[in-house]
Design a protein around this motif. Structure first.
Motif, short mmCIF file in Angstrom:
data_model
loop_
_atom_site.label_atom_id
_atom_site.label_comp_id
_atom_site.label_asym_id
_atom_site.label_seq_id
_atom_site.Cartn_x
_atom_site.Cartn_y
_atom_site.Cartn_z
N ILE A 1 -3.34 4.29 -5.58
CA ILE A 1 -3.41 2.85 -5.89
C ILE A 1 -2.01 2.24 -5.87
CG2 ILE A 1 -3.97 1.20 -7.72
CD1 ILE A 1 -6.29 3.09 -8.49
N ALA A 2 -1.03 2.97 -6.43
CA ALA A 2 0.36 2.48 -6.41
C ALA A 2 0.88 2.35 -4.99
CB ALA A 2 1.25 3.43 -7.21
N LEU A 3 0.49 3.29 -4.12
CA LEU A 3 0.91 3.20 -2.72
C LEU A 3 0.34 1.94 -2.07
CD1 LEU A 3 2.29 4.47 -0.25
CD2 LEU A 3 0.16 5.71 0.19
N THR A 4 -0.93 1.62 -2.35
CA THR A 4 -1.53 0.39 -1.82
C THR A 4 -0.76 -0.83 -2.29
OG1 THR A 4 -3.73 1.38 -1.68
CG2 THR A 4 -3.62 -1.02 -1.79
N ALA A 5 -0.45 -0.88 -3.59
CA ALA A 5 0.24 -2.05 -4.15
C ALA A 5 1.65 -2.19 -3.58
CB ALA A 5 0.29 -1.95 -5.67
N LEU A 6 2.43 -1.11 -3.62
CA LEU A 6 3.82 -1.18 -3.14
C LEU A 6 3.90 -1.35 -1.63
CD1 LEU A 6 5.63 1.55 -5.29
CD2 LEU A 6 6.00 -0.92 -5.36
N GLY A 7 3.02 -0.65 -0.91
CA GLY A 7 3.06 -0.72 0.54
C GLY A 7 2.69 -2.07 1.10
N ASN A 8 1.85 -2.82 0.36
CA ASN A 8 1.40 -4.13 0.84
C ASN A 8 2.16 -5.30 0.24
OD1 ASN A 8 -1.21 -3.88 2.61
ND2 ASN A 8 -1.47 -2.37 0.98
N LEU A 9 2.87 -5.09 -0.86
CA LEU A 9 3.49 -6.20 -1.57
C LEU A 9 4.45 -6.99 -0.69
CD1 LEU A 9 4.04 -7.85 -4.10
CD2 LEU A 9 5.63 -6.07 -4.85
N GLY A 10 5.29 -6.31 0.07
CA GLY A 10 6.27 -7.00 0.90
C GLY A 10 5.63 -7.87 1.96
N VAL A 11 4.68 -7.31 2.70
CA VAL A 11 4.08 -8.07 3.79
C VAL A 11 3.19 -9.19 3.25
CG1 VAL A 11 2.03 -6.61 4.11
CG2 VAL A 11 3.00 -7.80 6.06
N VAL A 12 2.54 -8.98 2.09
CA VAL A 12 1.75 -10.04 1.48
C VAL A 12 2.64 -11.20 1.05
CG1 VAL A 12 0.39 -10.62 -0.57
CG2 VAL A 12 -0.19 -8.61 0.76
N THR A 13 3.81 -10.88 0.52
CA THR A 13 4.76 -11.93 0.12
C THR A 13 5.17 -12.77 1.32
OG1 THR A 13 5.61 -10.52 -1.66
CG2 THR A 13 7.00 -12.36 -0.97
N ALA B 1 11.30 -8.42 1.10
CA ALA B 1 10.05 -7.75 1.46
C ALA B 1 10.32 -6.36 2.04
CB ALA B 1 9.27 -8.60 2.46
N ALA B 2 11.40 -6.24 2.82
CA ALA B 2 11.76 -4.94 3.38
C ALA B 2 12.12 -3.95 2.28
CB ALA B 2 12.92 -5.09 4.37
N VAL B 3 12.88 -4.42 1.29
CA VAL B 3 13.28 -3.54 0.17
C VAL B 3 12.06 -3.07 -0.61
CG1 VAL B 3 14.50 -3.49 -2.04
CG2 VAL B 3 15.59 -4.52 -0.04
N VAL B 4 11.14 -3.99 -0.89
CA VAL B 4 9.92 -3.61 -1.62
C VAL B 4 9.13 -2.58 -0.82
CG1 VAL B 4 7.71 -4.45 -2.45
CG2 VAL B 4 9.76 -5.77 -2.89
N THR B 5 9.05 -2.76 0.49
CA THR B 5 8.31 -1.84 1.33
C THR B 5 8.98 -0.48 1.39
OG1 THR B 5 7.62 -3.75 2.66
CG2 THR B 5 7.16 -1.60 3.57
N ALA C 1 -8.96 -2.11 -4.84
CA ALA C 1 -9.10 -3.48 -4.33
C ALA C 1 -8.58 -4.50 -5.34
CB ALA C 1 -10.56 -3.77 -3.98
N SER C 2 -8.89 -4.26 -6.62
CA SER C 2 -8.38 -5.15 -7.67
C SER C 2 -6.85 -5.08 -7.74
CB SER C 2 -8.99 -4.78 -9.03
OG SER C 2 -10.38 -4.95 -9.02
N GLY C 3 -6.32 -3.87 -7.56
CA GLY C 3 -4.86 -3.71 -7.55
C GLY C 3 -4.21 -4.46 -6.41
N PHE C 4 -4.88 -4.47 -5.26
CA PHE C 4 -4.35 -5.23 -4.12
C PHE C 4 -4.31 -6.72 -4.44
CE2 PHE C 4 -4.79 -7.69 -0.26
CZ PHE C 4 -3.81 -7.15 0.56
N GLN C 5 -5.34 -7.22 -5.12
CA GLN C 5 -5.35 -8.63 -5.49
C GLN C 5 -4.23 -8.96 -6.47
OE1 GLN C 5 -7.27 -11.23 -4.33
NE2 GLN C 5 -7.91 -9.74 -2.80
N LEU C 6 -3.96 -8.04 -7.39
CA LEU C 6 -2.83 -8.25 -8.31
C LEU C 6 -1.51 -8.27 -7.54
CD1 LEU C 6 -3.85 -6.02 -11.35
CD2 LEU C 6 -3.56 -8.51 -11.36
N ALA C 7 -1.39 -7.37 -6.56
CA ALA C 7 -0.17 -7.35 -5.74
C ALA C 7 -0.03 -8.66 -4.97
CB ALA C 7 -0.21 -6.17 -4.78
N ALA C 8 -1.15 -9.19 -4.46
CA ALA C 8 -1.11 -10.46 -3.73
C ALA C 8 -0.68 -11.59 -4.64
CB ALA C 8 -2.48 -10.74 -3.12
#
Length: 383
Positions: free
Chosen positions: A204-216, A358-362, A328-335
């Motif tokens: 779940i953490a990988l989903t959140a961190l891996g997507n946070l940069g590109v979602v931003t 975003a690159a640093v977060v990724t 999925a809920s974690g992804f929404q929180l990341a978004a």
């Protein structure tokens, strides 16, 4: 595409269209219901809040229900909620209808993924999951602009009638083609035990961190394209289609790569995503380079999705549905956090700072993926 997978994909298309289309109709809703634009914007937040709350709550409570009756009931709730949105007499009822529509999404998505994975041939789970997730891509690049067009020409209520009709059609296909699977034998507390698993939370953490940069970046893609790259406003819809085309291709390719080598492919794709974000920063106002990189960005953003879902699914073992719903809920929180983070960066350092941040977060997501890969390798060596 197998008919059961197509049926689930069509539901995802309807749910995604219903989620994102309201953003293009905010001024219309505000004017019709005599509320402010920021108040109408809270309709997006209400849907997201429903997703965040619904996944961890509804999924364990319905764990023992047969999979087909449950998925049918969830889709039926979506149909009713969209019809309720269409006939809502005022803002409060519309806000409630959007919240209810969001409540079932995370649980449905988790069920769709677990059913698809259970039905897929051995070694093809991620590729099949990618086909279901294709509905997400099509909802963003096709359903949302079409729904906005309908709303602008026939009224925003007509858009929700159309979303309800598409979702109802998908419901009929689900009833006809999706196979029946039994519910879990575990109690609610038994289902919740999966959340004590360290590997599930790492996924779940990988989903959140891996997507946070590109979602931003995607949250602020329009000003990045116009104010930084120098594109005209008229060019933005075309570039969003370019992004969407990349997303469709990346989703399907990412699923196949994940089936071949799950964690190695995720690590390499996250590394490529870091490089793409850095190149977008370096490209500045070179519009040809930016246009190409927008396609690549869309491809990589969705190529990582099937593998991340598969990682959580396999780590969850006996309770995969709850784990994927929480994911999925974690992804929404990341978004949601990505939107806030981007706003802070724009106010503090300017909009150009979004790309390097975003690159640093990724990179953090890449570091976690590499750590998980090495952990898997050590387990195999010990085995």
């Amino acid at each position: 595409m197998p008919l059961p997978v197509f049926s689930l994909m069509l539901v995802v298309f309807g749910l995604t269209t219903g989620e994102f289309v309201i953003a293009g109709l905010v001024p219309d809703v505000a004017a019709d219901l005599s509320v402010s634009v920021p108040s109408a914007g809270l309709l997006v937040t209400a849907y997201a809040a429903g997703m965040i709350i619904g996944g961890p709550v509804i999924t364990p409570l319905t764990a023992r229900v047969g999979r087909k009756p449950l998925i049918t009931g969830l889709v039926a709730v979506s149909v009713v909620a969209n019809l309720g949105s269409a006939v809502a007499p005022g803002y409060a009822v519309l806000l409630l209808a959007r919240f209810v529509a969001g409540l079932i999404v995370a649980t449905f998505f988790a069920l769709a993924i677990s059913i698809t994975a259970a039905s897929a041939p051995e070694g093809k789970q991620a590729a099949m999951i990618a086909k279901v997730a294709l509905g997400l891509n099509l909802g963003i690049i096709l359903g949302t602009p079409l729904g906005t067009f309908v709303g602008h020409h026939f009224g925003w209520r007509a858009t929700f009638v159309a979303v309800a009709a598409i979702t109802f059609l998908a419901l009929l296909l689900v009833l006809r083609f999706v196979p029946a699977f039994p519910g879990s034998d575990a109690s609610v507390f038994g289902e919740l035990r999966v959340l004590a698993d360290r590997e599930v939370w790492r996924g779940i953490a990988l989903t959140a961190l891996g997507n946070l940069g590109v979602v931003t970046v995607f949250t602020y893609i329009v000003p990045l394209l116009t104010d930084v790259a120098g594109f005209s406003v008229d060019a933005v819809p075309v570039l969003l289609l370019v992004y969407g085309a990349g997303a469709v291709i990346g989703n399907l390719v990412g699923g196949r790569l994940a089936d071949r080598a799950l964690m190695p492919s995720l690590a390499w794709m996250l590394a490529a995503l870091v490089g793409t974000l850095a190149l977008l920063w370096a490209a500045g106002d070179n519009r040809v380079v930016v246009a190409v990189l927008v396609f690549v960005l869309g491809g990589l953003a969705f190529a990582i999705v099937p593998g991340m879902q598969t990682r959580v699914l396999t780590a969850a073992g006996a309770a995969p549905t709850l784990a994927v719903a929480v994911n999925a809920s974690g992804f929404q929180l990341a978004a949601a956090f990505g939107g806030w983070l981007g706003g802070q960066l724009i106010n503090g350092s300017g909009i150009s700072a979004l790309y390097p941040a975003a690159a640093v977060v990724t990179v953090a997501g890449l570091g976690l993926a590499v750590a998980m890969l090495r952990s898997d390798q050590r387990v195999r060596v010990r085995g």
